[in-house]
Design a protein around this motif. Structure first.
Motif, PDB file in Angstrom:
ATOM      1  N   CYS A  55       0.832  -1.199   0.000  1.00 35.87           N
ATOM      2  CA  CYS A  55       0.000   0.000   0.000  1.00 35.87           C
ATOM      3  C   CYS A  55       0.868   1.252   0.000  1.00 35.87           C
ATOM      4  O   CYS A  55       0.616   2.196  -0.769  1.00 35.87           O
ATOM      5  CB  CYS A  55      -0.925  -0.014   1.215  1.00 35.87           C
ATOM      6  SG  CYS A  55      -1.874   1.507   1.446  1.00 35.87           S
ATOM      7  N   GLU A  56       1.882   1.265   0.846  1.00 35.57           N
ATOM      8  CA  GLU A  56       2.738   2.447   0.991  1.00 35.57           C
ATOM      9  C   GLU A  56       3.400   2.823  -0.330  1.00 35.57           C
ATOM     10  O   GLU A  56       3.575   4.002  -0.642  1.00 35.57           O
ATOM     11  CB  GLU A  56       3.803   2.188   2.051  1.00 35.57           C
ATOM     12  CG  GLU A  56       4.668   3.408   2.346  1.00 35.57           C
ATOM     13  CD  GLU A  56       5.695   3.123   3.427  1.00 35.57           C
ATOM     14  OE1 GLU A  56       6.040   4.045   4.167  1.00 35.57           O
ATOM     15  OE2 GLU A  56       6.148   1.957   3.522  1.00 35.57           O
ATOM     16  N   GLU A  57       3.746   1.811  -1.122  1.00 36.53           N
ATOM     17  CA  GLU A  57       4.380   2.070  -2.414  1.00 36.53           C
ATOM     18  C   GLU A  57       3.467   2.882  -3.333  1.00 36.53           C
ATOM     19  O   GLU A  57       3.931   3.659  -4.161  1.00 36.53           O
ATOM     20  CB  GLU A  57       4.748   0.745  -3.088  1.00 36.53           C
ATOM     21  CG  GLU A  57       5.491   0.913  -4.398  1.00 36.53           C
ATOM     22  CD  GLU A  57       5.893  -0.414  -5.011  1.00 36.53           C
ATOM     23  OE1 GLU A  57       6.265  -0.432  -6.194  1.00 36.53           O
ATOM     24  OE2 GLU A  57       5.812  -1.434  -4.292  1.00 36.53           O
ATOM     25  N   GLN A  58       2.148   2.721  -3.164  1.00 38.53           N
ATOM     26  CA  GLN A  58       1.188   3.418  -4.018  1.00 38.53           C
ATOM     27  C   GLN A  58       0.830   4.805  -3.507  1.00 38.53           C
ATOM     28  O   GLN A  58       0.382   5.647  -4.282  1.00 38.53           O
ATOM     29  CB  GLN A  58      -0.101   2.582  -4.151  1.00 38.53           C
ATOM     30  CG  GLN A  58       0.098   1.119  -4.472  1.00 38.53           C
ATOM     31  CD  GLN A  58       1.006   0.894  -5.668  1.00 38.53           C
ATOM     32  OE1 GLN A  58       0.958   1.647  -6.634  1.00 38.53           O
ATOM     33  NE2 GLN A  58       1.830  -0.144  -5.598  1.00 38.53           N
ATOM     34  N   VAL A  59       1.007   5.058  -2.218  1.00 40.07           N
ATOM     35  CA  VAL A  59       0.494   6.308  -1.640  1.00 40.07           C
ATOM     36  C   VAL A  59       1.567   7.269  -1.135  1.00 40.07           C
ATOM     37  O   VAL A  59       1.295   8.458  -0.972  1.00 40.07           O
ATOM     38  CB  VAL A  59      -0.482   6.009  -0.478  1.00 40.07           C
ATOM     39  CG1 VAL A  59      -1.618   5.109  -0.952  1.00 40.07           C
ATOM     40  CG2 VAL A  59       0.224   5.346   0.706  1.00 40.07           C
ATOM     41  N   LYS A  60       2.789   6.770  -0.905  1.00 38.33           N
ATOM     42  CA  LYS A  60       3.825   7.629  -0.331  1.00 38.33           C
ATOM     43  C   LYS A  60       4.271   8.687  -1.333  1.00 38.33           C
ATOM     44  O   LYS A  60       4.610   8.388  -2.467  1.00 38.33           O
ATOM     45  CB  LYS A  60       5.023   6.786   0.110  1.00 38.33           C
ATOM     46  CG  LYS A  60       6.081   7.583   0.874  1.00 38.33           C
ATOM     47  CD  LYS A  60       7.188   6.680   1.375  1.00 38.33           C
ATOM     48  CE  LYS A  60       8.234   7.470   2.154  1.00 38.33           C
ATOM     49  NZ  LYS A  60       9.311   6.596   2.669  1.00 38.33           N
ATOM     50  N   GLY A  61       4.244   9.940  -0.893  1.00 42.20           N
ATOM     51  CA  GLY A  61       4.742  11.031  -1.715  1.00 42.20           C
ATOM     52  C   GLY A  61       3.767  11.584  -2.728  1.00 42.20           C
ATOM     53  O   GLY A  61       4.121  12.456  -3.513  1.00 42.20           O
ATOM     54  N   VAL A  62       2.532  11.083  -2.733  1.00 40.56           N
ATOM     55  CA  VAL A  62       1.523  11.610  -3.651  1.00 40.56           C
ATOM     56  C   VAL A  62       0.240  11.890  -2.879  1.00 40.56           C
ATOM     57  O   VAL A  62       0.024  11.367  -1.777  1.00 40.56           O
ATOM     58  CB  VAL A  62       1.224  10.619  -4.800  1.00 40.56           C
ATOM     59  CG1 VAL A  62       2.465  10.330  -5.607  1.00 40.56           C
ATOM     60  CG2 VAL A  62       0.622   9.315  -4.257  1.00 40.56           C
ATOM     61  N   ALA A  63      -0.619  12.731  -3.445  1.00 44.49           N
ATOM     62  CA  ALA A  63      -1.932  12.942  -2.849  1.00 44.49           C
ATOM     63  C   ALA A  63      -2.717  11.639  -2.972  1.00 44.49           C
ATOM     64  O   ALA A  63      -2.937  11.149  -4.075  1.00 44.49           O
ATOM     65  CB  ALA A  63      -2.654  14.076  -3.567  1.00 44.49           C
ATOM     66  N   ALA A  64      -3.106  11.059  -1.849  1.00 47.37           N
ATOM     67  CA  ALA A  64      -3.696   9.720  -1.894  1.00 47.37           C
ATOM     68  C   ALA A  64      -4.886   9.598  -0.943  1.00 47.37           C
ATOM     69  O   ALA A  64      -5.034  10.367   0.010  1.00 47.37           O
ATOM     70  CB  ALA A  64      -2.649   8.672  -1.531  1.00 47.37           C
ATOM     71  N   LYS A  65      -5.722   8.602  -1.227  1.00 45.39           N
ATOM     72  CA  LYS A  65      -6.840   8.248  -0.361  1.00 45.39           C
ATOM     73  C   LYS A  65      -6.764   6.744  -0.123  1.00 45.39           C
ATOM     74  O   LYS A  65      -6.829   5.962  -1.075  1.00 45.39           O
ATOM     75  CB  LYS A  65      -8.177   8.624  -1.008  1.00 45.39           C
ATOM     76  CG  LYS A  65      -8.378  10.130  -1.183  1.00 45.39           C
ATOM     77  CD  LYS A  65      -9.712  10.439  -1.837  1.00 45.39           C
ATOM     78  CE  LYS A  65      -9.891  11.944  -2.034  1.00 45.39           C
ATOM     79  NZ  LYS A  65     -11.189  12.260  -2.688  1.00 45.39           N
ATOM     80  N   TYR A  66      -6.628   6.337   1.140  1.00 42.24           N
ATOM     81  CA  TYR A  66      -6.449   4.925   1.439  1.00 42.24           C
ATOM     82  C   TYR A  66      -6.878   4.643   2.869  1.00 42.24           C
ATOM     83  O   TYR A  66      -6.973   5.547   3.704  1.00 42.24           O
ATOM     84  CB  TYR A  66      -4.990   4.512   1.228  1.00 42.24           C
ATOM     85  CG  TYR A  66      -4.008   5.274   2.094  1.00 42.24           C
ATOM     86  CD1 TYR A  66      -3.524   4.729   3.282  1.00 42.24           C
ATOM     87  CD2 TYR A  66      -3.556   6.529   1.716  1.00 42.24           C
ATOM     88  CE1 TYR A  66      -2.620   5.422   4.070  1.00 42.24           C
ATOM     89  CE2 TYR A  66      -2.650   7.234   2.503  1.00 42.24           C
ATOM     90  CZ  TYR A  66      -2.187   6.674   3.674  1.00 42.24           C
ATOM     91  OH  TYR A  66      -1.303   7.359   4.457  1.00 42.24           O
ATOM     92  N   LYS A  67      -7.112   3.367   3.176  1.00 46.86           N
ATOM     93  CA  LYS A  67      -7.509   2.969   4.522  1.00 46.86           C
ATOM     94  C   LYS A  67      -7.305   1.472   4.692  1.00 46.86           C
ATOM     95  O   LYS A  67      -7.425   0.704   3.738  1.00 46.86           O
ATOM     96  CB  LYS A  67      -8.984   3.336   4.772  1.00 46.86           C
ATOM     97  CG  LYS A  67      -9.421   3.150   6.226  1.00 46.86           C
ATOM     98  CD  LYS A  67     -10.826   3.697   6.451  1.00 46.86           C
ATOM     99  CE  LYS A  67     -11.233   3.553   7.915  1.00 46.86           C
ATOM    100  NZ  LYS A  67     -12.582   4.110   8.169  1.00 46.86           N
ATOM    101  N   GLY A  68      -7.030   1.048   5.941  1.00 49.46           N
ATOM    102  CA  GLY A  68      -6.820  -0.359   6.236  1.00 49.46           C
ATOM    103  C   GLY A  68      -8.076  -1.036   6.753  1.00 49.46           C
ATOM    104  O   GLY A  68      -8.914  -0.405   7.405  1.00 49.46           O
ATOM    105  N   PHE A  69      -8.203  -2.334   6.478  1.00 43.22           N
ATOM    106  CA  PHE A  69      -9.355  -3.127   6.909  1.00 43.22           C
ATOM    107  C   PHE A  69      -8.886  -4.484   7.420  1.00 43.22           C
ATOM    108  O   PHE A  69      -7.825  -4.981   7.016  1.00 43.22           O
ATOM    109  CB  PHE A  69     -10.338  -3.324   5.751  1.00 43.22           C
ATOM    110  CG  PHE A  69     -10.966  -2.039   5.276  1.00 43.22           C
ATOM    111  CD1 PHE A  69     -12.169  -1.594   5.808  1.00 43.22           C
ATOM    112  CD2 PHE A  69     -10.339  -1.260   4.314  1.00 43.22           C
ATOM    113  CE1 PHE A  69     -12.736  -0.399   5.384  1.00 43.22           C
ATOM    114  CE2 PHE A  69     -10.896  -0.064   3.888  1.00 43.22           C
ATOM    115  CZ  PHE A  69     -12.104   0.366   4.419  1.00 43.22           C
ATOM    116  N   ALA A  70      -9.679  -5.079   8.282  1.00 45.92           N
ATOM    117  CA  ALA A  70      -9.298  -6.339   8.915  1.00 45.92           C
ATOM    118  C   ALA A  70      -9.408  -7.522   7.968  1.00 45.92           C
ATOM    119  O   ALA A  70      -8.609  -8.460   8.033  1.00 45.92           O
ATOM    120  CB  ALA A  70     -10.157  -6.583  10.151  1.00 45.92           C
ATOM    121  N   THR A  71     -10.398  -7.514   7.081  1.00 48.32           N
ATOM    122  CA  THR A  71     -10.623  -8.656   6.192  1.00 48.32           C
ATOM    123  C   THR A  71     -10.656  -8.217   4.737  1.00 48.32           C
ATOM    124  O   THR A  71     -10.922  -7.054   4.419  1.00 48.32           O
ATOM    125  CB  THR A  71     -11.946  -9.357   6.505  1.00 48.32           C
ATOM    126  OG1 THR A  71     -13.038  -8.479   6.169  1.00 48.32           O
ATOM    127  CG2 THR A  71     -12.036  -9.724   7.985  1.00 48.32           C
TER     128      THR A  71
END
Length: 220
Positions: A26-42
């Motif tokens: 996930c970090e590879e896709q969002v680090k250093g750019v304007a991003a929208k992301y969130k973690g989930f258990a399943t």
């Protein structure tokens, strides 16, 4: 963003979008750019969230998005002011947009200080944002060489810039009959990189400082 017990991560906006099985991916896709992301258990929760969209899971004025809202939009400024903020001109800016991962992908190049579009390709079926960014840089290099323009070329994708320097599109995308046209475009781009030399300076567009790149499709 707190990682907690998250096992799967949804990226709605980033270098590539989709459901990822680790924070590192996930970090590879969002680090250093304007991003929208969130973690989930399943995975089920993550896939449901990806389909439903970021608006349902992320507060619009959350800390994760403040940088994007506060960034200067340099593409709306005159050339002299863009240069004052550190942008090198004249320049060609390139960008890609992809709906889904994989999904319909297109890319284009514009003159950075005027927004004038000089090329636009796609949409291609079954593509990714990284592939589009790669193709955009290569076509940008070819355009500047053909017209003998000693400009800078801007891209906001570290991944695509690295691929171009290595003269290889290192995507993990599975090729099939549905995205054969895109595969042919990638192979042609790789061939151009091997057979040509260029003096164009490829620079990273600093999204966090300058706002969206002038070639952005404005669909975020």
């Amino acid at each position: 963003m707190a990682k907690g017990k998250a096992n799967f991560y949804v990226v709605w906006q980033g270098r590539e979008t989709g459901v990822f099985e680790s924070w590192a991916a996930c970090e590879e896709q969002v680090k250093g750019v304007a991003a929208k992301y969130k973690g989930f258990a399943t995975r089920a929760e993550a896939e449901k969230a990806f389909i439903e969209g970021a608006e349902k899971y992320i507060t619009p004025r959350s800390t994760a998005n403040k940088q994007e809202h506060n960034a200067i939009s340099l593409k709306d400024l005159p050339p002299s002011e863009m240069q004052q903020h550190g942008v090198l001109l004249p320049a060609l800016a390139v960008d890609a947009a992809c709906s889904g991962n994989p999904g319909k992908m297109e890319f284009r190049g514009v003159i950075a200080d005027t927004g004038t579009e000089v090329f636009h390709r796609g949409p291609y079926v079954g593509g990714t944002n990284n592939i589009g960014e790669f193709l955009a840089i290569v076509l940008g290099l070819a355009y500047l060489k053909k017209h003998q323009l000693p400009w800078v070329l801007y891209s906001d994708s570290k991944t695509a810039i690295a691929w171009v320097r290595e003269k290889k599109c290192k995507t993990q995308l599975e090729w099939n009959t549905s995205n054969q046209d895109l595969l042919l475009a990638v192979r042609a781009a790789e061939k151009w990189l091997v057979e040509n030399s260029w003096t164009t300076k490829i620079c990273k567009w600093e999204t966090e400082k300058w706002g969206e790149i002038p070639a952005d499709f404005g669909r975020k």
